[in-house]
Design an enzyme around this catalytic site. Structure first.
Site, PDB file in Angstrom:
ATOM      1  N   LEU A 126      -0.806  -0.984  53.438  1.00  0.00           N
ATOM      2  CA  LEU A 126       0.030  -2.061  53.956  1.00  0.00           C
ATOM      3  C   LEU A 126       1.407  -1.547  54.385  1.00  0.00           C
ATOM      4  O   LEU A 126       1.858  -1.804  55.494  1.00  0.00           O
ATOM      5  CB  LEU A 126       0.181  -3.146  52.893  1.00  0.00           C
ATOM      6  N   GLU A 128       4.688   0.669  55.579  1.00  0.00           N
ATOM      7  CA  GLU A 128       4.949   1.589  56.677  1.00  0.00           C
ATOM      8  C   GLU A 128       6.301   2.259  56.469  1.00  0.00           C
ATOM      9  O   GLU A 128       7.126   1.782  55.679  1.00  0.00           O
ATOM     10  CB  GLU A 128       4.897   0.840  58.014  1.00  0.00           C
ATOM     11  N   GLY A 132       8.651  -1.632  54.229  1.00  0.00           N
ATOM     12  CA  GLY A 132       8.010  -1.737  52.936  1.00  0.00           C
ATOM     13  C   GLY A 132       7.997  -3.177  52.471  1.00  0.00           C
ATOM     14  O   GLY A 132       6.964  -3.839  52.447  1.00  0.00           O
ATOM     15  N   THR A 159      -1.065   5.008  47.916  1.00  0.00           N
ATOM     16  CA  THR A 159      -1.718   5.573  46.737  1.00  0.00           C
ATOM     17  C   THR A 159      -3.160   5.903  47.083  1.00  0.00           C
ATOM     18  O   THR A 159      -3.857   5.109  47.708  1.00  0.00           O
ATOM     19  CB  THR A 159      -1.660   4.578  45.572  1.00  0.00           C
ATOM     20  N   ARG A 268      12.685  12.106  11.610  1.00  0.00           N
ATOM     21  CA  ARG A 268      13.911  12.869  11.868  1.00  0.00           C
ATOM     22  C   ARG A 268      14.998  12.475  10.868  1.00  0.00           C
ATOM     23  O   ARG A 268      15.286  11.273  10.696  1.00  0.00           O
ATOM     24  CB  ARG A 268      14.387  12.577  13.292  1.00  0.00           C
ATOM     25  N   GLN A 336      17.075   8.068  24.259  1.00  0.00           N
ATOM     26  CA  GLN A 336      18.290   8.054  23.441  1.00  0.00           C
ATOM     27  C   GLN A 336      17.972   8.220  21.951  1.00  0.00           C
ATOM     28  O   GLN A 336      18.692   8.898  21.224  1.00  0.00           O
ATOM     29  CB  GLN A 336      19.052   6.747  23.662  1.00  0.00           C
ATOM     30  N   GLY A 339      17.608  11.716  21.226  1.00  0.00           N
ATOM     31  CA  GLY A 339      18.781  12.525  21.507  1.00  0.00           C
ATOM     32  C   GLY A 339      18.477  13.627  22.499  1.00  0.00           C
ATOM     33  O   GLY A 339      17.787  13.417  23.496  1.00  0.00           O
ATOM     34  N   GLY A 340      18.956  14.833  22.222  1.00  0.00           N
ATOM     35  CA  GLY A 340      18.727  15.950  23.132  1.00  0.00           C
ATOM     36  C   GLY A 340      17.258  16.248  23.334  1.00  0.00           C
ATOM     37  O   GLY A 340      16.828  16.636  24.429  1.00  0.00           O
ATOM     38  N   GLU A 363       4.259  -2.439  44.543  1.00  0.00           N
ATOM     39  CA  GLU A 363       3.699  -3.804  44.621  1.00  0.00           C
ATOM     40  C   GLU A 363       4.794  -4.851  44.814  1.00  0.00           C
ATOM     41  O   GLU A 363       4.710  -5.960  44.283  1.00  0.00           O
ATOM     42  CB  GLU A 363       2.872  -4.140  43.367  1.00  0.00           C
TER      43      GLU A 363
END
Length: 379
Positions: A126, A128, A132, A159, A268, A336, A339-340, A363
């Site tokens: 659909l 282009e 869009g 897709t 952790r 978050q 963390g790292g 969509e």
């Protein structure tokens, strides 16, 4: 976190158990490798098709499984929690079967068993390059020439572009605007149907879309789906259902992020105790989990309206809008929490964060969803 589901039948429970088993066995261990290589998982989709998961909401007489949308979207959710690229591919394939299933001629409908079984993979052409959100402004043209249509133009962000076996090509057969658009079913082998290189994406690299260039592509006129100049109606009805699929993908992705972040926070330790015990982080996890549950409820309400044969366009827009915005927030928060480490590709939250963004776009962008909702509210 275990998701408590109220399903309509014992069969639905069995189906979701099967889906979870396939997600663990066929998807979870492969996703990182396929995403790293940018390889399309065609054989994985064939496996899902042979397991009956690529035609779930369609009638058994056509080769489907006659499952309500209420169940189908929860299957997508489970798949998305393991591999978003697969869930999105299933959603798009299901969308691509809709024109023939809903509007096809008896001859066209003979293809449905192979379509719904996944032996034939579909694409929905659909959008282009310059249109869009403005689908009614598409410029790809189909000109009648004897027993054929001759198609010229370019489709974008398709897709399964270059991977599909059939394409629903929305093209202009009449005047400007929505009333001049038709849907033509083209085989991938059609001369002049030219897939381009896959797009280079932030996420969903195993299911990257591609442009489809049409250069004097001849498609027999008996491949017109529905009446001439009735394609826009087909496109919009398909997208209503497709938005439920994308909302389900968002819920599944976000649920996976919540589960992973929660497990990490419980293990952790900082300052001598699990970080989950800190109120600031615990409240973040609570908000994440609540957002997922709210999106799932909105999605299931829209799906149940569809199953009941009631109008669901606006509720589908709400579900797509809320669920995909929620998924972006939840995956951001999951990064978050880690963390790292959340910014490292050693943990899947980094990939989920990248993937969530596309769900706000496909969509129909979320700005388009807001437009659909506001128009209904104010008309």
């Amino acid at each position: 976190m275990t998701v408590e589901r109220l399903l309509p039948t014992p069969e639905a429970h069995d189906l979701l158990d099967l889906t979870a088993e396939l997600a663990t066995r066929e998807l979870a261990g492969k996703v990182d490798d396929f995403e790293a290589r940018g390889e399309f998982p065609r054989e994985v989709l064939r496996t899902l098709g042979r397991s009956g998961l690529l035609g779930l909401p369609y009638p058994e007489a056509d080769g489907g499984a006659a499952q309500p949308y209420e169940v189908y979207v929860q299957v997508l959710e489970i798949l998305a929690g393991a591999w978003l690229g697969i869930a999105e591919a299933v959603s798009v394939h299901t969308l691509s079967c809709f024109p023939v299933a809903g509007f096809g001629t008896p001859e066209q409908r003979k293809m449905l068993p192979e379509m719904l079984g996944g032996e034939l993979l579909g694409a929905y052409a659909l959008s282009e390059p310059h249109g869009g959100s403005d689908a009614a402004g598409l410029t790809t043209r189909a000109v009648a020439d004897g027993g054929d249509y001759v198609l010229d133009g370019t489709k974008a962000w398709i897709t399964h572009g270059g991977k599909a076996d059939f394409y629903n090509i929305f093209c202009r057969t009449g005047g400007p605007g929505a009333r001049g658009i038709s849907c033509v079913l083209a085989d991938a082998s059609t001369p002049g149907l030219l897939p381009q290189a896959p797009e280079r994406l932030m996420g969903l690299r195993s299911s990257a879309p591609a442009q489809i260039v049409l250069e004097n592509a001849r498609v027999p006129r008996d491949r017109l789906v529905g009446g001439e100049n009735e394609g826009f109606t087909i496109a919009m009805k398909a997208l209503d259902a497709g938005r439920l699929g994308i909302a389900a993908c968002a819920v599944g992705l976000a649920q996976a992020a919540v589960d992973y972040a929660t497990a990490y926070a419980k293990e952790r330790e900082q300052f001598g105790k699990p970080i989950a015990s800190f109120q600031g982080l615990g409240f973040m996890l609570a908000d994440m989990a609540t957002g997922v549950s709210a999106a799932r409820a909105l999605l299931l309400h829209a799906a149940r309206l569809k199953d009941a044969g009631r109008p669901f366009t606006v509720e589908a827009a709400k579900a797509k809008l809320f669920a995909t915005d929620m998924a972006m927030r939840v995956t951001t928060d999951a990064v978050q929490v880690l963390g790292g480490y959340g910014y490292s590709a050693d943990h899947p939250v980094e990939r989920w964060f990248r993937e969530a963004k596309v769900l706000q776009i496909v969509e129909g962008t979320n700005q388009i969803q807001r437009l659909v909702i506001a128009r209904e509210m104010t008309r």
